[in-house]
Enzyme design. Sequence first.
Site, PDB file in Angstrom:
ATOM      1  N   CYS A   1      43.377  -3.854  -1.971  1.00  0.00           N
ATOM      2  CA  CYS A   1      43.720  -5.127  -2.579  1.00  0.00           C
ATOM      3  C   CYS A   1      44.499  -6.015  -1.606  1.00  0.00           C
ATOM      4  CB  CYS A   1      44.529  -4.858  -3.834  1.00  0.00           C
ATOM      5  SG  CYS A   1      44.916  -6.337  -4.743  1.00  0.00           S
ATOM      6  N   GLU A   2      43.844  -6.412  -0.506  1.00  0.00           N
ATOM      7  CA  GLU A   2      44.430  -7.345   0.451  1.00  0.00           C
ATOM      8  C   GLU A   2      43.283  -8.099   1.078  1.00  0.00           C
ATOM      9  OE1 GLU A   2      47.312  -6.432   3.279  1.00  0.00           O
ATOM     10  OE2 GLU A   2      48.192  -4.779   2.156  1.00  0.00           O
TER      11      GLU A   2
END
Length: 442
Positions: free
Chosen positions: A371-372
């Site tokens: 989640c980046e």
Amino acid sequence: MSALTRRATGKGAAVAARPFHYRGRALCCDGVSLEELAEEHGTPLYVYSAQQIRYRFGLFQEAFAGREATVCYAVKANSSLAILRLLAEMGAGFDIVSGGELERVRRASGQENKAALGRVVFSGAGKQVWEIDAALKAGILLFNVESEAELGLLAERAEALGVRARFALRVNPDVFAETHPYISTGLGSHKFGVEVGLARAIYRRAARSQWLDAAGVSVHIGSQIRAVAPFAAALARVASLVGELRSDGHEIRTVDAGGGLGIDYNDSPTEPKFDAARKVREYAAALGKASAGLGAARLLVEPGRFVVAQAGGLLTRVLVVKKNGAKTFVIVDAAMNDLIRPALYQAHHEILPVAKGRGASAKVDVVGPICESGDFFAHDRAMAKVKAGELVLVLDAGAYGMSESSNYNTRARAAEVLVDGDEASLIRRRETLKELMAAEIL
Ligand SMILES: *Cc1c(COP(=O)(O)O)cnc(C)c1O
């Protein structure tokens, strides 16, 4: 020129210019199918070609064979034990940057570890006492010292252990080399080395300690430098310093030219134009010229990336293909924790489908599941269509891939396979979740 072009090596064996090639429609590493490796070992999986690593390292050994020289592989590029062993068997020296890497060299070189440790140079801007002690006890070739404070500490530890420490001061030649700012190290404003103009006085003060042996001078201007001129400029600066130091009475026997020779990450993996053999010859010729006035001195070179980058790929399976607005995302099971180069250096890596595409190509983003937004392998890349469940290979991932991997997101690190001709060996199994949490206290 195709990837299957055979090149003769000095020893008569033939090695492909690049290890990854299609056999029919199936992508292989030398003689081994990647599909089969993925089935047997799972993904993400690092796959390396032993032949390619030997060939690349051999290029340096051959190019410097006419003079007194040692090729010290930079361990941080890829520190897997099996790869270090393969290089130790070729008589490699090693450039290390930590006590951990020293231990790796010791273990990888087995019975021959005394000789291998005798070819170790220890670089790095901040060495700890235990690391210095371990290296002194191991009898390494040379400490590349990066400050006068470190030199004082080295003298202290050498005295405590009753051994003399051979050192080379790493000087900063203030040479600009075009590369990514994070891996450029030779400018006056960087944290590395000491200003070349201060070196003479430091050697003079060091001569007062009987525990210090001013054996050499070293320089390293950065990484992924593709032109050879900056290396020559830096070495020429060092050569003139060596002359001054000798006239001051220091017995300089070693000149360490560092590492940093770059590859072409944008080169086509199937129709490569980048000629590794020519590049290394050009590099050796430039260093030879720059060090012509050195007289008797052993030259050290410390290639890392050039030896292993193009020998390795990261094999990963497509989890999901999804569209968001105008964009298509290919989400794979490898992530930035496995290969951080795109996130850290905006690095480009070529990507190939393991089953050669038949369909039209479309522009996609190849990304990991973390989640980046920094978790990507390619943006807006034209690729033949791939579906969930299919495999892709991220190329040129043999250097600064596994060695910069982490457990971010509590992801077990990838397994690694070393291919030698038609044989494949697992050289590191996948971590288990239990191992990931083993050091934690609850
Ligand atoms: C990182 C490093 C190297 C190797 O650099 P490559 O670009 O991988 O060749 C060599 N010497 C020193 C001192 C280094 O820090």
